[in-house]
Design an enzyme around this catalytic site. Structure first.
Site, PDB file in Angstrom:
ATOM      1  N   GLY B 113       0.700  -1.107  -0.052  1.00  0.00           N
ATOM      2  CA  GLY B 113      -0.131   0.148   0.128  1.00  0.00           C
ATOM      3  C   GLY B 113       0.842   1.285  -0.094  1.00  0.00           C
ATOM      4  O   GLY B 113       0.587   2.321  -0.315  1.00  0.00           O
ATOM      5  N   HIS B 535     -29.487  18.087 -13.149  1.00  0.00           N
ATOM      6  CA  HIS B 535     -29.960  19.290 -12.664  1.00  0.00           C
ATOM      7  C   HIS B 535     -30.676  18.719 -11.386  1.00  0.00           C
ATOM      8  O   HIS B 535     -31.848  17.934 -11.564  1.00  0.00           O
ATOM      9  CB  HIS B 535     -30.720  20.285 -13.467  1.00  0.00           C
TER      10      HIS B 535
END
Lengths: 488, 588
Positions: B113, B535
């Protein structure tokens, strides 16, 4: 922009890279034109401005703008400005815009402060060319702007200005806070901000924080304002402190919660209201104060008789007890004192009796200010008003957080005695039980039945010692047992 | 019907000058790849942009339907590809290599990682998630505007720290499992290059195992850079490594460096009640950000908070708290080196940047000399040796090459290298890689800043325009009561090329990708402005931004402007037809 008020107009990106302009390739520049104008004295006929004091106007940021709101002044009074620097942020309907100066000079006065609104073209600040003109500009500002903040002392502005030109604005704030004097001043960032905001000279503030640093609380104390953090409802608990809150005591100040046991199935969890949270917070805070308790029996036959007499005139038992406590406190100022920092006594100049009142779902302490000075009838009148306000939740902060001593009475419920928790910031609290007929023996051994009331005072032992409290209670008992003086 | 995959590819080529060349073609209709799931190949529209910049390059990665397993190497080598370092860069490269069917190994000397997952982006996001909520809850005015009543917010430091730690472990195990699942060999130990195509790995001091690989990628990343004179004790003088563990929340912390690491931590610490003093060597806070965005960010992220700052100063000496003394920070003028001030604070966080971690890599064995610690590479990430020659079969990606020190940049470089090795010429366009700072609100950017763009324009002789849109007019923003924000577009008015986009405001980090993808794919403003945004969403801020840009008005692109509304209509009607066609297929 043909307004006669605007002598010079800067259009969008033509001058500087950091100007606010929406779509700089717009040719007509109607909408997001940015302008600021300092009128030349020649072009401004109405004004009687002296030679080199220029007005800073509310700019028209769009063709439809009629007034603008000052978001914030980037510069402070006394700051030296150079041409092209951003001075103030003005809000339009779409964005906040920086407005810059066209002239070098000193920002002498802010006429329209942060958050205030001014019509387009109205002066919002004054720019002086030299230091000498600052005072003149200020005078003008105080004449013209009704909303102008009180100008800071002139020397402060003057001393800040000469060194500043080359320095970036934030740095001038930092360096102003750290003068080159022999004494090194260490103040936290927020303390510096507060000092600037409240115009407190940070050099004059005594630091009480770790390593003697000046904390935000120190600045607030110097500015004479109550700490912003504890503006919540000041509440006390007159409830018997039955469950031992020992585990909470061990918790660090910031720690929120130790893992709680899982709730019993079927239980409901109701979050605190703001007032309840304030109670909770104050109660936990109270654990940091070493308290002790002293109880005292008081005979109330005479007080009861007096009460019957004055009751028709609107006098309540609360007013009688508050008055008695206030009179006793007048003779024992230490019980009316408080310990703020663990190092000093703070003797309060007035005797303000806070009285705990249970209101729907909460608890509040309206304060009878100057209870020792007001007469019983005025006090009763005042109390009635306060209780009404409290029920309507309309108490002003000073009406509930200015107490110097608290009274809590559970006698009306038949409680014979209880133990109160000392509210933070006060030296003592009195818990009053019910007055009950009791068999008493006098010094000659004769039995009689008298009304007896038990009072129990909780006090901060850092400043109030056992003997102090005992003496206070003795005085209190004397006043109650010979209540004629209460009506004087 | 189990799953349908819809692939939209382009067929229409048009240059900015001749958009009338747009054509619509419906290439193929349905060709089942898996028995029950017909895959519809539907060809939409794409504008083939003029290739103006040398480094504009498009990705042609098509995700495969079935994840391939780790392949087998040739007899000559143990592996097709060995990656040194299992950070985000190495992980990205490994996954892509497996997709190519290569036998792949990854060597990790610490934890899988790397920095991002264990000591960087990932745990810091956990802390920032907490700080964002604390900020909301503490903002009484904000809550009142919603009609919400909130009791005093408090926090449990250990709980916050645990959240960060748990997140890191979770992502770490996800990463490990994905590597293992694909059959990538995870080799534990420090990797050292012994010679061409030969790597040794194992514990330090042990003899180790030697493996051979056709190609090697160095992805060793970086460590916190601590300037000299700074004594890090890990308690009161710390780097981001310790700060992320949140072992204590000081009353007053100095943060040395005001880049994105410092800024993010200032957001965390002030939300948790600390006061912060920034120490910045450059003349302004937040160097590296677009100046205008930086200015607005200062006004929102610095000025109203319990933060002050010193700029143009170096922290020449930092002593941890000891013997009853606070942390002492000696400041000197960055230019004159004269002593300026001494700070006494409770803690100091060193956020002065990151230094490449290339020690023990054995670069000397292949005659490679680092430059300021970075491994020199060409545009293909291929390592360059001391003589300036390319080292065959050796690449370096991520922080270790210093091109762009971002986790996702490392991963992109890794994928680019794998493409390159597999024979497809691939140059990663770094100007299309977005970056974000996760303060509240967030800051994000892609491409050039305005000064950079103007400098480039001056050199290359083109015009630069800037368009801006505030967040204040956006419906979603107003619903959230988070009106502070600005989106800024830097572009060429003559051809509509997007040079840079900078956003400061709510969810800016999530909004930037429309712009970064446009840059990566070479999409021009005159095309993207017709894209439809739902929207009400925050993405309409970018919609408005693109629409407010004026392309072609100052240039000579008149005809295009005339034809584009017609084209727009054509596109939409044709698309509608195609959609109907598709829907009818689905329903049958």
């Amino acid at each position: 922009m043909a307004s006669p008020l605007l002598s010079r107009v800067s259009i969008s990106n033509a001058t500087a890279g950091n100007t606010i302009s929406f779509s700089s390739s717009v040719s007509n520049g109607l909408l997001w034109r940015r302008s600021i104008a300092f009128p030349d004295k020649s072009s401004r006929k109405v004004s009687t401005v002296q030679a080199k004091i220029r007005e800073i106007f509310m700019p028209a940021l769009s063709s439809t703008m009629t007034e603008g709101k000052i978001v914030s002044w980037i510069k402070s009074e006394g700051d030296v400005l150079s041409k092209g620097e951003s001075v103030v942020v003005v809000e339009s309907d779409k964005a906040d815009m920086d407005v810059e100066t066209f002239y070098d000079g000193i920002l002498a006065a802010i006429v329209v402060g942060d958050g205030e609104v001014a019509p387009v073209g109205a002066p919002i600040g004054l720019l002086a060319e030299t230091e000498e003109e600052i005072a003149e500009a200020k005078a003008k500002a105080s004449k013209s702007g009704s909303s102008a903040p009180p100008p800071p002392p002139a020397p402060a502005a003057a001393s800040a200005s000469p060194a500043a030109p080359a320095v970036a604005p934030p740095k001038s704030a930092a360096s102003a806070a750290v003068p080159d004097g022999p004494k090194k001043i260490v103040a936290t960032p927020f303390a510096k901000k507060l000092a600037k905001q409240h115009k407190v000279d940070i050099g004059s503030v005594v630091g009480t924080g770790p390593f003697g640093r000046i904390t935000p609380a120190d600045v607030e104390a110097a500015a004479g304002i109550s700490p912003s953090k504890s503006t919540g409802v000041n509440v006390v608990s007159s409830v018997a402190a039955a469950p031992a809150p020992a585990p909470v005591a061990a918790a660090a100040p910031k720690a929120a919660a130790s893992p709680a046991p899982p709730p019993i199935p079927g239980s409901t969890v109701v979050p605190f209201t703001t007032m309840q949270a304030a109670v909770s917070k104050n109660m936990v805070e109270s654990l940091s104060v070493p308290t002790f308790r002293v109880g005292y029996p008081v005979l109330t036959d005479k007080l009861d008789a007096l009460y019957e007499k004055v009751k028709p005139k609107g006098v309540t038992m609360t007013a009688l007890l508050a008055k008695a406590a206030a009179m006793a406190l007048a003779q024992h100022p230490v019980v009316n004192a408080s310990c703020k920092d663990g190092k000093t006594f703070t003797y309060n100049s007035s005797i303000n009796i806070a009285v705990a009142v249970a209101i729907n779902g909460g608890l509040i302490t309206p304060v009878l200010q100057d209870a020792d000075k007001l007469d019983l009838y005025l006090l009763s009148q005042k109390w009635k008003e306060l209780v009404e306000k409290a029920r309507a939740k309309q108490l002003q902060p000073h009406e509930y957080n200015s107490g110097t001593f608290t009274l809590s009475n559970l006698g009306m419920f038949g409680v014979d005695r209880f133990d109160a928790i000392l509210p933070p910031g006060q030296g003592a609290i009195m818990a009053v039980g019910a007055s009950k007929p009791t068999v008493v023996t006098d010094k000659d051994g004769f039995f009689s039945v008298k009304s007896k009331m038990l009072v129990n005072v909780t006090a901060d032992h850092r400043i109030i010692y056992g003997a102090d409290l005992a003496a206070f209670l003795q005085t209190f008992a004397k006043i109650v047992e010979n209540p004629e003086s209460l009506t004087l | 019907m189990s799953s349908l995959s819809l692939r939209i590819s382009s067929s229409v080529a048009a240059t900015a000058r001749s958009e009338s060349d747009h054509r619509l073609r419906l290439l193929s209709s349905s060709s089942p790849t898996v028995a029950t799931s017909p895959a519809l190949h539907f060809c939409g529209l794409r504008t083939e942009a003029l290739k103006l910049g040398a480094n504009s390059n498009r990705w042609k990665v098509v995700s495969a339907a079935v994840a391939p397993q780790n392949g087998s190497a040739s007899d000559e080598f143990d592996y097709n590809l060995v990656i040194i370092g299992a950070g985000v860069g190495g992980h990205g490269a490994a996954l892509h290599a497996v997709e190519k069917g290569w036998k792949t190994a990854i060597i990790e000397g610490d934890v899988v990682g790397g920095t991002c997952v264990n000591r960087g982006c990932v745990p810091s996001k956990a802390l920032l998630a907490v700080s964002g909520r604390m900020r909301d809850l503490q903002d009484e005015h904000h809550m009142k505007a919603f009609g919400l009543q909130v009791a005093a917010a408090g926090y449990d430091r250990q709980g916050v720290a645990d959240h960060a730690n748990n997140l890191a472990s979770k992502i770490r195990s996800n990463l490990t499992n994905s590597l293992k699942g694909l059959g990538v060999d995870i080799l534990e130990g420090v990797g050292t290059i012994l010679g061409p195509q030969k790597v040794k790995y194992g514990k330090v001091g042990s003899s180790g195992n030697v493996i051979t690989a056709k190609d090697i990628i160095i992805a060793t990343g970086s460590v916190s850079f601590v300037p000299k004179g700074v004594e890090v004790d890990g308690k009161t003088v710390i780097t981001s490594d310790q700060a992320l563990k949140l072992e204590f929340v000081p009353d007053w912390i100095a943060i040395v460096g005001s880049g994105y690491i410092g800024l993010e931590f200032s957001d965390v610490y002030t939300a948790l009640g600390s006061e912060v003093t920034f120490v910045e060597a450059l003349d302004q806070l937040m160097p590296g950000f677009d100046p205008e965005i930086g200015k607005l960010a200062r006004r929102v992220l610095i000025n109203p908070r319990k933060i002050d700052y010193y700029t143009g100063v170096f922290a020449s000496k930092i002593t941890p708290a000891k013997d009853g003394k606070p942390v002492m920070i000696d400041l000197i003028d960055a230019k004159t080196k004269e002593p300026k001030d001494t700070l006494e604070v409770d803690a100091a966080l060193i956020a002065t940047g990151r230094a490449p971690f290339t020690k023990g890599l054995g670069l000397e064995n292949i005659r490679v000399e680092t430059q300021c610690g970075f491994v020199p590479v060409d545009e293909h990430m291929q390592v360059i040796d001391a003589d300036g020659k390319l080292v065959p079969h050796l690449y370096c990606i991520g922080d270790a090459n210093g091109k762009m020190m971002l986790a996702h940049a490392a991963s992109a470089q890794g994928i680019s290298v794998v493409e390159q090795i597999s024979g497809k010429d691939n140059v990663l366009n770094h100007l299309s890689i977005p970056a974000a700072c996760f303060t509240h609100p967030e800051i994000s950017m892609v491409g050039l800043t305005e000064p950079q763009a103007r400098e480039k324009a001056e050199k290359e002789g083109f015009e630069v325009s800037v368009a801006k849109t505030g967040f204040k007019a956006n419906t979603k923003v107003l619903a959230e009561n988070e009106g502070e924000g600005l989106a800024k577009l830097i572009y060429r008015p003559d051809n509509g090329e997007i040079l840079g986009v900078h956003i400061f405001g709510l969810h800016a980090a999530d909004l930037i990708h429309e712009a970064s993808n446009a840059i990566a794919l070479g999409t021009r403003i005159q095309d993207i402005k017709f894209a439809v945004h739902a929207h009400p969403t925050l993405s309409e801020v970018l919609d408005e931004l693109f629409k407010s840009a004026k392309v072609g008005r100052t240039g000579s692109l008149g005809p295009e402007m005339k034809s584009s509304p017609i084209l727009h209509w054509l596109k939409s009607t044709s698309l509608v037809q195609v959609w109907h066609l598709l829907l009818s297929k689905f329903s049958t």
